[in-house]
Design a protein around this motif. Structure first.
Motif, short mmCIF file in Angstrom:
data_model
loop_
_atom_site.label_atom_id
_atom_site.label_comp_id
_atom_site.label_asym_id
_atom_site.label_seq_id
_atom_site.Cartn_x
_atom_site.Cartn_y
_atom_site.Cartn_z
N VAL A 1 12.89 37.04 16.11
CA VAL A 1 11.82 37.53 16.77
C VAL A 1 10.61 36.71 16.35
CG1 VAL A 1 10.14 39.45 16.83
CG2 VAL A 1 12.67 39.86 17.11
N PRO A 2 10.45 36.51 14.78
CA PRO A 2 9.09 35.47 14.62
C PRO A 2 9.01 34.23 15.41
CG PRO A 2 10.18 36.65 12.56
CD PRO A 2 11.18 36.99 13.79
N GLN A 3 10.46 33.74 15.53
CA GLN A 3 10.36 32.53 15.86
C GLN A 3 9.71 32.61 17.51
OE1 GLN A 3 14.24 31.15 15.72
NE2 GLN A 3 14.78 31.08 13.55
N ALA B 1 -5.18 40.76 30.05
CA ALA B 1 -4.37 40.07 29.34
C ALA B 1 -2.88 40.79 29.26
CB ALA B 1 -4.88 39.69 27.88
N CYS B 2 -1.85 40.33 28.95
CA CYS B 2 -0.71 41.10 28.65
C CYS B 2 -0.02 40.58 27.67
CB CYS B 2 -0.07 41.16 30.02
SG CYS B 2 0.99 39.41 30.25
N VAL B 3 0.82 41.54 27.16
CA VAL B 3 1.98 41.14 26.01
C VAL B 3 3.44 41.53 26.73
CG1 VAL B 3 2.98 41.29 23.78
CG2 VAL B 3 0.45 41.28 24.19
N VAL B 4 4.22 40.74 27.22
CA VAL B 4 5.27 40.95 27.79
C VAL B 4 6.46 40.04 27.27
CG1 VAL B 4 4.04 41.64 29.83
CG2 VAL B 4 5.08 39.30 29.59
N CYS B 5 7.78 40.64 27.31
CA CYS B 5 8.89 39.90 26.76
C CYS B 5 9.88 39.32 27.99
CB CYS B 5 9.62 41.03 25.75
SG CYS B 5 8.66 41.27 24.58
N THR C 1 9.43 44.98 18.30
CA THR C 1 9.24 44.31 17.00
C THR C 1 8.16 43.08 17.62
OG1 THR C 1 11.18 45.01 15.90
CG2 THR C 1 9.92 43.10 15.09
N ALA C 2 8.59 42.41 18.55
CA ALA C 2 7.75 41.09 18.65
C ALA C 2 6.22 41.82 19.06
CB ALA C 2 8.23 40.58 19.84
N THR C 3 6.42 42.78 20.02
CA THR C 3 5.00 43.44 20.67
C THR C 3 4.17 44.12 19.29
OG1 THR C 3 6.21 43.81 22.64
CG2 THR C 3 4.06 45.16 21.79
N LYS C 4 4.45 44.41 18.48
CA LYS C 4 4.01 45.13 17.08
C LYS C 4 3.27 43.89 16.70
CE LYS C 4 2.89 47.68 13.74
NZ LYS C 4 1.56 48.22 13.74
N LEU C 5 4.20 42.66 16.39
CA LEU C 5 3.84 41.45 15.62
C LEU C 5 2.46 41.01 16.38
CD1 LEU C 5 7.02 39.84 14.57
CD2 LEU C 5 5.48 41.01 13.15
#
Length: 267
Positions: free
Chosen positions: A32-34, A157-161, A194-198
């Motif tokens: 995830v951090p990567q 804007a957006c945060v998507v995976c 987790t990625a979204t939270k970060l």
């Protein structure tokens, strides 16, 4: 098939020992951090835009459904106690309303018109920034909200995976954090969550720093709402202006704010 719905790299999970389950999940989480690091170049201009808009009186909105919506609400709710802003400066809105924070509201995320109705209740204008949060990148509630917001002049804007999602195509600042298949197939509360939270932590914290709510590395505008935070403020003050604990306690008691205590003492 989207990445967030792709089949897990693991199978027969029910046959694994508890230790194997935990180690496998931990191994997946290390990616995830990567993935977040790869998205930083896209996050930079968004943070700069938000800071500029908020410095002029604008607000930051998050909209989302399910886990994504809850993460937006959590991030927004932590800004006032941490940085001293009023509750109406960073606002989290969730499909299904506040009831959906604790319990799933069926079909709430499928209404593409509701998000803008929810934003209108807050008087959203072109001076504001809207971040749509959706692991899949295609949630109708979020997609409809950012599309309508664009026509009304808001910065979007957006945060998507997932890559190349409808929501990412609809906004000015797309942030795509592709973490790969989940340990439990499709369970985006895991790596995607987790990625979204970060990412949300990074965005809001960077904005607050740029708006001047951090001095050195200290939260000088935090609300002193409990004994732990009052003690933190006293220690912060002792280090910042080099006074003993008794004087620091008096200053915090008199002013109720680290920033005001520093300003008054140095003034």
């Amino acid at each position: 098939m989207t990445t967030t719905e792709a089949t897990s790299n693991y199978d027969d999970l029910q046959e694994m020992t508890v230790e194997a389950l935990l180690c496998s999940m931990n191994k997946e989480d290390q990616s995830v951090p990567q993935a977040v690091a790869k998205a930083i170049p896209a996050i930079v201009p968004l943070v700069e835009e938000i800071a500029q808009k908020m410095n002029l009186g604008g607000r930051l909105f998050y909209i989302g459904a399910g886990t994504s919506g809850r993460l937006g609400v959590v991030d927004a709710s932590e800004i006032p106690p941490t940085y001293g802003l009023p509750h109406d400066r960073v606002i989290g809105i969730m499909a299904g309303g506040d009831d959906a924070i604790r319990k799933s509201v069926e079909n709430a995320e499928d209404d593409k018109f509701q998000a803008w109705k929810d934003l209108e209740k807050h008087g959203a204008t072109e001076g504001d920034v809207l971040i749509g949060v959706a692991a899949s990148g295609r949630t109708p509630y979020v997609l409809g909200g950012v599309q309508k917001a664009m026509t009304q002049g808001l910065t979007t804007a957006c945060v998507v995976c997932n890559q190349a999602s409808p929501i990412a195509h609809a906004v000015k600042y797309p942030i795509e954090v592709v973490v790969g298949p989940e340990f439990v197939t499709g369970s985006t509360r895991m790596k995607a969550g987790t990625a979204t939270k970060l990412v949300l932590n990074m965005i809001s914290t960077s904005v607050m720093i740029k708006l001047g709510h951090v001095k050195g590395n200290k939260m000088v505008d935090m609300q002193l709402s409990n004994a732990k935070l009052i003690d933190r403020a006293i220690n912060m003050l002792m280090g910042e202006i080099e006074v003993d604990r008794k004087i620091a306690e008096r200053l915090i008691g008199d002013h109720g704010s680290v920033r005001e205590a520093i300003d008054q003492y140095k003034g």
